[in-house]
Design a protein around this motif. Sequence first.
Motif, PDB file in Angstrom:
ATOM      1  N   MET A 150       0.806  -1.211   0.000  1.00 36.26           N
ATOM      2  CA  MET A 150       0.000   0.000   0.000  1.00 36.26           C
ATOM      3  C   MET A 150       0.845   1.269   0.000  1.00 36.26           C
ATOM      4  SD  MET A 150      -2.760  -1.220  -0.459  1.00 36.26           S
ATOM      5  CE  MET A 150      -3.322  -2.899  -0.464  1.00 36.26           C
ATOM      6  N   SER A 206       0.890   1.797  -3.979  1.00 38.86           N
ATOM      7  CA  SER A 206      -0.347   1.933  -4.737  1.00 38.86           C
ATOM      8  C   SER A 206      -1.464   2.388  -3.819  1.00 38.86           C
ATOM      9  CB  SER A 206      -0.720   0.602  -5.399  1.00 38.86           C
ATOM     10  OG  SER A 206      -1.977   0.698  -6.043  1.00 38.86           O
ATOM     11  N   ASN A 207      -2.306   3.273  -4.328  1.00 37.60           N
ATOM     12  CA  ASN A 207      -3.463   3.733  -3.566  1.00 37.60           C
ATOM     13  C   ASN A 207      -4.720   2.956  -3.930  1.00 37.60           C
ATOM     14  OD1 ASN A 207      -3.662   4.762  -6.161  1.00 37.60           O
ATOM     15  ND2 ASN A 207      -4.714   6.634  -5.491  1.00 37.60           N
ATOM     16  N   ILE A 208      -4.565   1.929  -4.781  1.00 40.72           N
ATOM     17  CA  ILE A 208      -5.693   1.092  -5.208  1.00 40.72           C
ATOM     18  C   ILE A 208      -5.459  -0.344  -4.762  1.00 40.72           C
ATOM     19  CG2 ILE A 208      -6.910   0.135  -7.210  1.00 40.72           C
ATOM     20  CD1 ILE A 208      -6.344   2.741  -8.673  1.00 40.72           C
ATOM     21  N   HIS A 209      -6.467  -0.924  -4.147  1.00 45.12           N
ATOM     22  CA  HIS A 209      -6.394  -2.332  -3.745  1.00 45.12           C
ATOM     23  C   HIS A 209      -7.254  -3.162  -4.693  1.00 45.12           C
ATOM     24  CE1 HIS A 209      -5.698  -5.827  -1.416  1.00 45.12           C
ATOM     25  NE2 HIS A 209      -6.920  -5.913  -0.924  1.00 45.12           N
ATOM     26  N   ALA A 220      -9.438  -2.506   3.664  1.00 43.55           N
ATOM     27  CA  ALA A 220      -9.383  -1.466   2.642  1.00 43.55           C
ATOM     28  C   ALA A 220     -10.187  -0.238   3.062  1.00 43.55           C
ATOM     29  CB  ALA A 220      -9.907  -2.003   1.314  1.00 43.55           C
ATOM     30  N   ASN A 223      -8.050   1.582   5.978  1.00 40.38           N
ATOM     31  CA  ASN A 223      -6.674   1.974   5.691  1.00 40.38           C
ATOM     32  C   ASN A 223      -6.671   3.311   4.947  1.00 40.38           C
ATOM     33  OD1 ASN A 223      -3.991   2.237   4.874  1.00 40.38           O
ATOM     34  ND2 ASN A 223      -3.752   0.052   4.462  1.00 40.38           N
ATOM     35  N   LYS A 255      -4.355   4.813   3.438  1.00 35.75           N
ATOM     36  CA  LYS A 255      -3.514   4.824   2.250  1.00 35.75           C
ATOM     37  C   LYS A 255      -4.239   4.271   1.028  1.00 35.75           C
ATOM     38  CE  LYS A 255       0.796   4.382   4.864  1.00 35.75           C
ATOM     39  NZ  LYS A 255       2.001   3.545   5.105  1.00 35.75           N
ATOM     40  N   ILE A 256      -5.308   3.521   1.246  1.00 33.07           N
ATOM     41  CA  ILE A 256      -6.088   2.965   0.142  1.00 33.07           C
ATOM     42  C   ILE A 256      -7.208   3.947  -0.195  1.00 33.07           C
ATOM     43  CG2 ILE A 256      -7.504   1.052  -0.656  1.00 33.07           C
ATOM     44  CD1 ILE A 256      -6.077  -0.731   1.330  1.00 33.07           C
ATOM     45  N   GLU A 257      -7.213   4.414  -1.426  1.00 33.81           N
ATOM     46  CA  GLU A 257      -8.195   5.404  -1.855  1.00 33.81           C
ATOM     47  C   GLU A 257      -9.265   4.842  -2.777  1.00 33.81           C
ATOM     48  OE1 GLU A 257      -5.475   9.440  -1.685  1.00 33.81           O
ATOM     49  OE2 GLU A 257      -5.546   8.321  -3.580  1.00 33.81           O
ATOM     50  N   LEU A 312     -10.962   0.865  -4.648  1.00 33.19           N
ATOM     51  CA  LEU A 312     -11.003  -0.602  -4.670  1.00 33.19           C
ATOM     52  C   LEU A 312     -11.445  -1.087  -6.049  1.00 33.19           C
ATOM     53  CD1 LEU A 312     -10.807  -3.239  -2.940  1.00 33.19           C
ATOM     54  CD2 LEU A 312     -13.262  -2.990  -2.536  1.00 33.19           C
ATOM     55  N   LYS A 339     -15.331   4.487   0.132  1.00 36.83           N
ATOM     56  CA  LYS A 339     -14.306   4.769  -0.875  1.00 36.83           C
ATOM     57  C   LYS A 339     -14.790   4.333  -2.255  1.00 36.83           C
ATOM     58  CE  LYS A 339     -10.629   4.334   2.517  1.00 36.83           C
ATOM     59  NZ  LYS A 339      -9.360   3.697   2.922  1.00 36.83           N
TER      60      LYS A 339
END
Length: 253
Positions: free
Chosen positions: A46, A49-52, A85, A88, A90-92, A94, A120
């Motif tokens: 993370m 990347s800001n995408i999980h 997700a 967190n 840092k995750i912007e 999904l 999100k």
Amino acid sequence: MTEQNDNQPQQPQQPAQPQQPPQGGQPQNGILNKIQELGQTNVPDMDQSNIHCITIVGQIEGHTQLPPQNKTTKYEHIIPQLVAAEQNPKIEGLLLILNTVGGDVEAGLAIAEMISSMSKPTVTLVLGGGHSIGVPIAVSADHSYIAETATMTIHPVRLTGLVIGVPQTFEYLDKMQERVISFVTKNSGIEEEKFKELMLSKGNLTRDIGTNVVGTDAVSYGLINEVGGIGPALQKLNQLISDNKPAQKDLMQ
């Protein structure tokens, strides 16, 4: 043959050196555990990347464990990832990629409900197939994509192909089916009557009822937002993330 001198001093034994894990990553057993548990060789970092990304493949496994030869997605693995997700910072965004034949109705609805309630931005992409209970998951995101060659099978809720003889069981399945219809029509652009028509259509599936919808048809019915692949899906998700940032700042103030 030479004789050894007993008076010769013995060399001190060197202490055993601890085994070091393989360089450039985690120990081998950690990678194997991730493959077995999550179907991934490496959980995304993370910090980079800001995408999980979460994949939902094979058959969605619910309360009953399926045979080991079945490729499954376990809902007890997906739900903790969704929670992580969501919390967190840092995750912007999904991204969910689907290629599933369906599976447990309650487990599939549980996953779909969690995705639809996330704060999100979320985007789903159907590759190959998003059949049966995979349909609610596919429409649960803020925006949905389907590959041009992908298909979605819409059919009534059922346990097996046998005739259901117990009235209570039929009523339970009927209530479950209403939950599926309500969720799909609420989270997509398809009309309830049209979705029921596709679900109860006769002659479309061999010796069964239901409809097999191809990519462009899914969009024309309003079930999926757009036809596209991974590129458009990521572009849309990044756009949603950018649009969501001002709203997040207003909430923090």
